[in-house]
Design a protein around this motif. Structure first.
Motif, short mmCIF file in Angstrom:
data_model
loop_
_atom_site.label_atom_id
_atom_site.label_comp_id
_atom_site.label_asym_id
_atom_site.label_seq_id
_atom_site.Cartn_x
_atom_site.Cartn_y
_atom_site.Cartn_z
N UNK A 1 0.84 -1.20 0.00
CA UNK A 1 0.00 0.00 0.00
C UNK A 1 0.87 1.25 0.00
N UNK A 2 0.48 2.22 -0.80
CA UNK A 2 1.15 3.52 -0.83
C UNK A 2 0.16 4.60 -0.43
N UNK A 3 0.56 5.47 0.47
CA UNK A 3 -0.36 6.48 1.00
C UNK A 3 0.33 7.82 1.12
N UNK A 4 -0.35 8.85 0.63
CA UNK A 4 0.11 10.21 0.83
C UNK A 4 -1.10 11.06 1.19
N UNK A 5 -1.03 11.68 2.33
CA UNK A 5 -2.12 12.56 2.77
C UNK A 5 -1.82 13.98 2.34
N UNK A 6 -2.81 14.64 1.78
CA UNK A 6 -2.71 16.03 1.36
C UNK A 6 -3.90 16.79 1.96
#
Length: 119
Positions: free
Chosen positions: A96-101
């Motif tokens: 899983x790849x996650x980036x919060x913006x």
């Protein structure tokens, strides 16, 4: 965007495996990377995670001391080294790849790789 897992297979109890997840199509070094797993009839659970620069990791209690997550940002790849495998580690493992913006998040999943621990 692609996350391609590899390295799964059949292993005896007490054995080891190293999973790899090769990423493409996004800025890998800006993403928190995790490994999840899902066994038949069970919910998907977080196994391990690593921050974008690799400076911090976290693990599920069930794998602490046995599994190690790492990443190589030059190769756009995250790894999961699994030692002292137990039958209860049998599951499909997902990257899983996650980036919060601000206002949301970007999140991607791989197709998974099967790990079976059995004698």
């Amino acid at each position: 965007v692609q996350l391609v897992e590899s390295g799964g297979g059949l292993v005896q109890p007490g054995g080891s495996l190293r999973l790899s997840c090769a990423a493409s199509g996004f800025t890998f070094n800006m993403y928190y990377m995790s490994w999840y797993r899902q066994a038949p009839g069970k919910e998907r659970e977080l196994v391990a995670g690593i921050t974008s620069a690799g400076g911090s990791t976290n693990y599920a209690d069930s794998v602490k001391g046995r599994f190690t997550i790492s990443r190589d940002n030059a190769k756009n790849t995250v790894y999961l080294r699994m030692n002292s495998l137990k039958p209860e580690d049998t599951a499909r493992y997902y990257c899983n790849a996650l980036r919060r913006v601000i206002g949301g998040k970007y999140e991607y999943w791989g197709q998974g790789t099967q790990v079976t621990v059995s004698s």
